[in-house]
Write an enzyme that holds these catalytic residues in place. Structure first.
Site, PDB file in Angstrom:
ATOM      1  N   HIS A   1       0.852  -1.184   0.000  1.00  0.00           N
ATOM      2  CA  HIS A   1       0.000   0.000   0.000  1.00  0.00           C
ATOM      3  C   HIS A   1       0.895   1.243   0.000  1.00  0.00           C
ATOM      4  O   HIS A   1       1.436   1.630   1.041  1.00  0.00           O
ATOM      5  CB  HIS A   1      -0.901   0.012   1.237  1.00  0.00           C
ATOM      6  CG  HIS A   1      -1.928  -1.084   1.252  1.00  0.00           C
ATOM      7  ND1 HIS A   1      -2.991  -1.106   0.378  1.00  0.00           N
ATOM      8  CD2 HIS A   1      -2.036  -2.200   2.030  1.00  0.00           C
ATOM      9  CE1 HIS A   1      -3.728  -2.175   0.614  1.00  0.00           C
ATOM     10  NE2 HIS A   1      -3.170  -2.859   1.606  1.00  0.00           N
TER      11      HIS A   1
ATOM     12  N   HIS B   1      -0.676  -6.623  -5.224  1.00  0.00           N
ATOM     13  CA  HIS B   1      -0.768  -7.874  -4.471  1.00  0.00           C
ATOM     14  C   HIS B   1      -0.158  -8.987  -5.308  1.00  0.00           C
ATOM     15  O   HIS B   1      -0.246  -8.988  -6.538  1.00  0.00           O
ATOM     16  CB  HIS B   1      -2.240  -8.202  -4.181  1.00  0.00           C
ATOM     17  CG  HIS B   1      -2.498  -9.653  -3.924  1.00  0.00           C
ATOM     18  ND1 HIS B   1      -2.939 -10.507  -4.919  1.00  0.00           N
ATOM     19  CD2 HIS B   1      -2.358 -10.409  -2.804  1.00  0.00           C
ATOM     20  CE1 HIS B   1      -3.077 -11.721  -4.413  1.00  0.00           C
ATOM     21  NE2 HIS B   1      -2.733 -11.687  -3.134  1.00  0.00           N
TER      22      HIS B   1
ATOM     23  N   HIS C   1     -20.709  -7.340  -5.533  1.00  0.00           N
ATOM     24  CA  HIS C   1     -21.663  -6.428  -4.913  1.00  0.00           C
ATOM     25  C   HIS C   1     -21.450  -4.988  -5.383  1.00  0.00           C
ATOM     26  O   HIS C   1     -22.319  -4.139  -5.167  1.00  0.00           O
ATOM     27  CB  HIS C   1     -21.579  -6.511  -3.386  1.00  0.00           C
ATOM     28  CG  HIS C   1     -20.256  -6.112  -2.821  1.00  0.00           C
ATOM     29  ND1 HIS C   1     -19.114  -6.877  -2.970  1.00  0.00           N
ATOM     30  CD2 HIS C   1     -19.882  -5.020  -2.101  1.00  0.00           C
ATOM     31  CE1 HIS C   1     -18.106  -6.278  -2.362  1.00  0.00           C
ATOM     32  NE2 HIS C   1     -18.539  -5.144  -1.832  1.00  0.00           N
TER      33      HIS C   1
END
Length: 310
Positions: A96, A106, A176
């Protein structure tokens, strides 16, 4: 040297190399190294850099864990292995950055053995990959990232990059939110068909290419000027990273269900993050460009190469 030892030696060396390169890039902080043991069997080494000049937090973890029974997250797609023993070796890292113009990244490289040696259930496979999560995306960075990914795959099959790139887009998708976590990269699992030697060579090709993909982007963007607006947007978008890791990520679920070290598992989460109710980017803004142009799967090498050539 047996196969397990070969993989373990490589992954430990890979962890050390990535840690050294990230420390050099940061130039301010060194990694804290924490060795740990898992009560159920095995352990690892967690390396974490905090509050650096370039990296707000970077975690590079190695683990070798084993046990008598696979956790539910591992047997969901392999029910025949339920109740059997396992060994898992891997390196997992999340970076990060402090500057919003440097992407989060990642990577994961792992070797898994499931089943019992004295019966026909014994099986093994490699998995892993890497992906990139920009906040302010640059076409030339996206091209570079995917070109390195493709070069890592090409010696092992002309179709591998396209296949594992598509799998990455599918896996790192927040259903979502109806958006990808970033601009993807590679994701692969169940790699064993070419045999151990060739499969291991493929894992090494992808693992060795990670810093070749990420390092140049960091060097190019780490001194880019930014203000409160860019920082706030970065913190907001980091929320998507948290949502994915806690809802969907198999590695997080496996680590928690198998009794791994919680601090090492959750070091993937950003140190600072924010959520805001029903936030929408301003039309025509740089933030809107991320949403409109980069958060759905695309053939990046075709689209972004044309953009950089324009």
């Amino acid at each position: 040297m047996n196969e397990l030892s070969q993989v373990k030696d490589y992954l430990q060396a890979l962890q050390n190399r990535i840690v050294a390169e990230l420390e050099q890039l940061d130039g301010k902080r060194s990694f804290q190294r924490d060795a740990w043991e898992r009560p159920g069997g095995g352990g690892g080494l967690s390396c974490v850099l905090s509050d650096g000049a370039v990296f707000e937090q970077a975690g590079v973890g190695f683990s070798h864990v084993f046990g008598d029974e696979l956790p539910p997250s591992a047997t969901k797609v392999r029910p025949e292995l339920a109740g059997h023993s396992f060994q898992a070796i891997g390196v997992s890292l999340v970076i990060h950055p402090r500057n919003p113009y440097v992407p989060t990244s990642h990577a994961n490289f792992r070797y898994f053995i499931g089943g019992d040696a004295d019966d026909e259930s014994l099986t093994w496979w490699f998995g892993g990959g890497f992906d990139l999560t920009p906040y302010y995306a640059f076409a030339e960075d996206v091209v570079h990232w995917h070109e390195v990914a493709k070069r890592a795959c090409d010696p092992f099959g002309e179709d591998l990059y396209a296949r594992y790139k598509a799998w990455c887009d599918e896996y790192f998708f927040l259903k979502h939110r109806n958006e990808t976590r970033g601009i993807g990269g590679l994701f692969f699992d169940d790699v064993n068909e070419p045999g151990f030697d060739r499969s291991f060579e493929f894992l090494q090709s992808v693992g060795d290419s990670f810093m070749s993909a990420y390092g140049p982007i960091v060097r190019k963007r780490k001194n880019h000027r930014y203000g409160d607006r860019q920082r706030e947007f970065q913190l907001y978008r980091r929320g998507r990273y948290v949502e994915f890791n806690l809802i969907y990520d198999r590695g997080t679920l496996f680590g928690l269900q198998s009794g791994g070290r919680t601090e090492s598992i959750l070091m993937s989460l950003p140190p600072r993050v924010r959520w805001e109710y029903d936030w929408q980017p301003e039309p025509g803004s740089a933030e809107a460009k991320l949403y409109n142009d980069y958060l759905q799967p695309h053939d990046w090498l075709a689209i972004c190469s044309n953009e950089t050539d324009a």
